[in-house]
Design a protein around this motif. Structure first.
Motif, mmCIF file in Angstrom:
data_model
loop_
_atom_site.group_PDB
_atom_site.id
_atom_site.type_symbol
_atom_site.label_atom_id
_atom_site.label_comp_id
_atom_site.label_asym_id
_atom_site.label_seq_id
_atom_site.Cartn_x
_atom_site.Cartn_y
_atom_site.Cartn_z
ATOM 1 N N TYR A 54 0.820 -1.206 0.000
ATOM 2 C CA TYR A 54 0.000 0.000 0.000
ATOM 3 C C TYR A 54 0.853 1.254 0.000
ATOM 4 O O TYR A 54 0.521 2.253 -0.634
ATOM 5 N N GLY A 55 1.968 1.194 0.718
ATOM 6 C CA GLY A 55 2.820 2.376 0.815
ATOM 7 C C GLY A 55 3.380 2.817 -0.520
ATOM 8 O O GLY A 55 3.458 4.012 -0.805
ATOM 9 N N GLY A 56 3.774 1.874 -1.356
ATOM 10 C CA GLY A 56 4.390 2.224 -2.627
ATOM 11 C C GLY A 56 3.459 2.943 -3.578
ATOM 12 O O GLY A 56 3.886 3.815 -4.329
ATOM 13 N N VAL A 57 2.164 2.596 -3.542
ATOM 14 C CA VAL A 57 1.221 3.200 -4.487
ATOM 15 C C VAL A 57 0.454 4.370 -3.896
ATOM 16 O O VAL A 57 -0.116 5.178 -4.626
ATOM 17 N N SER A 58 0.424 4.476 -2.558
ATOM 18 C CA SER A 58 -0.407 5.506 -1.942
ATOM 19 C C SER A 58 0.332 6.401 -0.955
ATOM 20 O O SER A 58 -0.170 7.464 -0.587
ATOM 21 N N GLY A 59 1.512 5.967 -0.512
ATOM 22 C CA GLY A 59 2.220 6.726 0.514
ATOM 23 C C GLY A 59 1.689 6.476 1.915
ATOM 24 O O GLY A 59 2.116 7.113 2.873
ATOM 25 N N VAL A 60 0.766 5.543 2.070
ATOM 26 C CA VAL A 60 0.157 5.232 3.366
ATOM 27 C C VAL A 60 0.537 3.814 3.779
ATOM 28 O O VAL A 60 0.171 2.855 3.105
ATOM 29 N N TRP A 61 1.261 3.692 4.867
ATOM 30 C CA TRP A 61 1.586 2.359 5.369
ATOM 31 C C TRP A 61 1.445 2.290 6.887
ATOM 32 O O TRP A 61 1.902 1.354 7.531
ATOM 33 N N GLY A 62 0.751 3.268 7.468
ATOM 34 C CA GLY A 62 0.612 3.312 8.916
ATOM 35 C C GLY A 62 -0.310 2.272 9.529
ATOM 36 O O GLY A 62 0.041 1.650 10.542
ATOM 37 N N PRO A 63 -1.549 2.052 8.977
ATOM 38 C CA PRO A 63 -2.474 1.137 9.641
ATOM 39 C C PRO A 63 -1.930 -0.263 9.927
ATOM 40 O O PRO A 63 -2.104 -0.753 11.048
ATOM 41 N N PRO A 64 -1.255 -0.955 8.984
ATOM 42 C CA PRO A 64 -0.713 -2.272 9.339
ATOM 43 C C PRO A 64 0.301 -2.212 10.480
ATOM 44 O O PRO A 64 0.358 -3.128 11.315
ATOM 45 N N LEU A 65 1.101 -1.145 10.521
ATOM 46 C CA LEU A 65 2.067 -0.987 11.607
ATOM 47 C C LEU A 65 1.358 -0.797 12.935
ATOM 48 O O LEU A 65 1.730 -1.421 13.947
ATOM 49 N N ILE A 66 0.321 0.052 12.963
ATOM 50 C CA ILE A 66 -0.420 0.293 14.202
ATOM 51 C C ILE A 66 -1.086 -0.988 14.679
ATOM 52 O O ILE A 66 -1.088 -1.306 15.879
ATOM 53 N N VAL A 67 -1.654 -1.760 13.754
ATOM 54 C CA VAL A 67 -2.255 -3.051 14.105
ATOM 55 C C VAL A 67 -1.225 -3.952 14.771
ATOM 56 O O VAL A 67 -1.497 -4.570 15.819
ATOM 57 N N TYR A 68 -0.044 -4.035 14.192
ATOM 58 C CA TYR A 68 0.997 -4.909 14.733
ATOM 59 C C TYR A 68 1.438 -4.449 16.121
ATOM 60 O O TYR A 68 1.528 -5.258 17.059
ATOM 61 N N LEU A 111 10.386 5.454 -0.161
ATOM 62 C CA LEU A 111 9.334 5.931 -1.055
ATOM 63 C C LEU A 111 9.861 7.028 -1.969
ATOM 64 O O LEU A 111 9.580 7.039 -3.173
ATOM 65 N N LEU A 112 10.639 7.942 -1.406
ATOM 66 C CA LEU A 112 11.241 9.007 -2.212
ATOM 67 C C LEU A 112 12.158 8.422 -3.275
ATOM 68 O O LEU A 112 12.071 8.785 -4.464
ATOM 69 N N ALA A 113 13.025 7.502 -2.870
ATOM 70 C CA ALA A 113 13.956 6.883 -3.820
ATOM 71 C C ALA A 113 13.210 6.124 -4.912
ATOM 72 O O ALA A 113 13.552 6.209 -6.099
ATOM 73 N N ALA A 114 12.158 5.395 -4.498
ATOM 74 C CA ALA A 114 11.395 4.600 -5.462
ATOM 75 C C ALA A 114 10.706 5.485 -6.493
ATOM 76 O O ALA A 114 10.673 5.166 -7.689
ATOM 77 N N HIS A 115 10.185 6.621 -6.058
ATOM 78 C CA HIS A 115 9.453 7.477 -6.996
ATOM 79 C C HIS A 115 10.357 8.447 -7.742
ATOM 80 O O HIS A 115 9.934 9.031 -8.743
ATOM 81 N N LEU A 116 11.582 8.617 -7.292
ATOM 82 C CA LEU A 116 12.570 9.257 -8.155
ATOM 83 C C LEU A 116 12.856 8.346 -9.338
ATOM 84 O O LEU A 116 13.053 8.798 -10.471
ATOM 85 N N ASN A 117 12.842 7.051 -9.070
ATOM 86 C CA ASN A 117 13.082 6.055 -10.118
ATOM 87 C C ASN A 117 11.855 5.853 -11.000
ATOM 88 O O ASN A 117 11.974 5.658 -12.213
ATOM 89 N N SER A 118 10.650 5.897 -10.384
ATOM 90 C CA SER A 118 9.425 5.647 -11.157
ATOM 91 C C SER A 118 9.055 6.822 -12.053
ATOM 92 O O SER A 118 8.278 6.681 -12.984
ATOM 93 N N GLY A 119 9.595 7.997 -11.753
ATOM 94 C CA GLY A 119 9.276 9.186 -12.534
ATOM 95 C C GLY A 119 8.182 10.043 -11.938
ATOM 96 O O GLY A 119 7.868 11.112 -12.488
ATOM 97 N N VAL A 120 7.611 9.623 -10.813
ATOM 98 C CA VAL A 120 6.567 10.420 -10.166
ATOM 99 C C VAL A 120 7.147 11.722 -9.619
ATOM 100 O O VAL A 120 6.540 12.789 -9.734
ATOM 101 N N MET A 121 8.343 11.641 -9.028
ATOM 102 C CA MET A 121 8.973 12.835 -8.460
ATOM 103 C C MET A 121 9.754 13.575 -9.540
ATOM 104 O O MET A 121 10.991 13.600 -9.562
#
Length: 256
Positions: free
Chosen positions: A150-164, A190-200
């Motif tokens: 979820y984090g890679g496509v949305s920038g949101v990865w908090g809920p699974p961490l909070i659950v754990y 996430l920053l590094a990945a989207h520098l590579n993906s072209g989003v940033m």
């Protein structure tokens, strides 16, 4: 009037700044929900790539303070203790980020709206997010993978961490620090990945950098206000907002 280098109207930019200020305030007061608020609101009036890029640098910068709130030794201890979750999250952020441009906008909105709405509704109902972990190591890997996807496509990865963290009974101060540590590591990836993906791109990066200022300002206000606010009621109102924004994302996903 358009902000030429961002291809955004002045109104859209103003709304983005206001949303970021509020999201920073929430993060300062309760320690989480900043990217959920930003991506939920941004996706209502910005294209997916711009919406995602907007939260990357503010998330990175604000998590620096949260991650190191108890000093370097505590930061390192958290890295050692939760390395499995972090490893899985990092790997799958890097993988899923490469597919963000291939996901149709309707599906993108649904993937955001469903988990955010369910998460917030469960919180409003008073349901504990803690789950019974018969195999803690396995659960740490699995929830880390989900967070990364979820984090890679949305920038949101908090809920699974909070659950754990809730499931293993982590006390409040450690929970806040660990969230900051994992959010920070994830934000770097996430920053590094989207520098590579072209989003940033240059324009998207400028947009994200601009939002760092209201994010820091909001977090500073939230930290001070959090010392005086009724945390239970404040979190309740935050979850109400997330339900509304999540439902709005679902409305847009099905074309209503």
């Amino acid at each position: 009037m358009d902000i030429a280098f961002l291809e955004l109207s002045a109104t859209a930019l103003g709304i983005a700044i206001a949303v970021t200020l509020f999201a920073g305030f929430v993060k300062g007061a309760v320690g989480f929900a900043m990217p959920m608020i930003m991506i939920s609101a941004f996706s209502s009036f910005l294209p997916p790539e711009i919406a995602l890029s907007g939260l990357i640098l503010p998330t990175l910068v604000t998590n620096l303070g949260q991650a190191f709130r108890d000093g370097l030794s505590a930061f390192i201890a958290s890295l050692r203790k939760y390395w499995r979750f972090m490893t899985a999250t990092i790997i799958f952020i890097a993988i899923s980020a490469q597919f963000v441009r291939d996901i149709p906008q309707d599906l993108f909105l649904a993937l955001l709206g469903v988990p955010i709405t369910l998460y917030a509704i469960l919180q409003l109902m008073g349901r504990s997010l803690a789950i019974r972990l018969q195999h803690q190591t396995r659960a740490e890997w699995v929830l880390g993978v989900i967070a990364g996807l979820y984090g890679g496509v949305s920038g949101v990865w908090g809920p699974p961490l909070i659950v754990y963290l809730m499931s293993i009974g982590v006390e409040k101060r450690e929970m806040l620090r660990v969230q900051g540590v994992i959010f920070l590591i994830g934000a770097v990836i996430l920053l590094a990945a989207h520098l590579n993906s072209g989003v940033m791109t240059g324009a998207n990066t400028a947009f994200s950098a601009l939002l760092v200022i209201p994010a820091i300002a909001g977090m500073a206000i939230g930290l001070r206000a959090g010392q005086h606010l009724d945390q239970v009621r404040f979190r309740w109102w935050t979850q109400v907002l997330l339900v509304l924004t999540g439902l709005n994302l679902l409305r847009r996903a099905i074309g209503l």
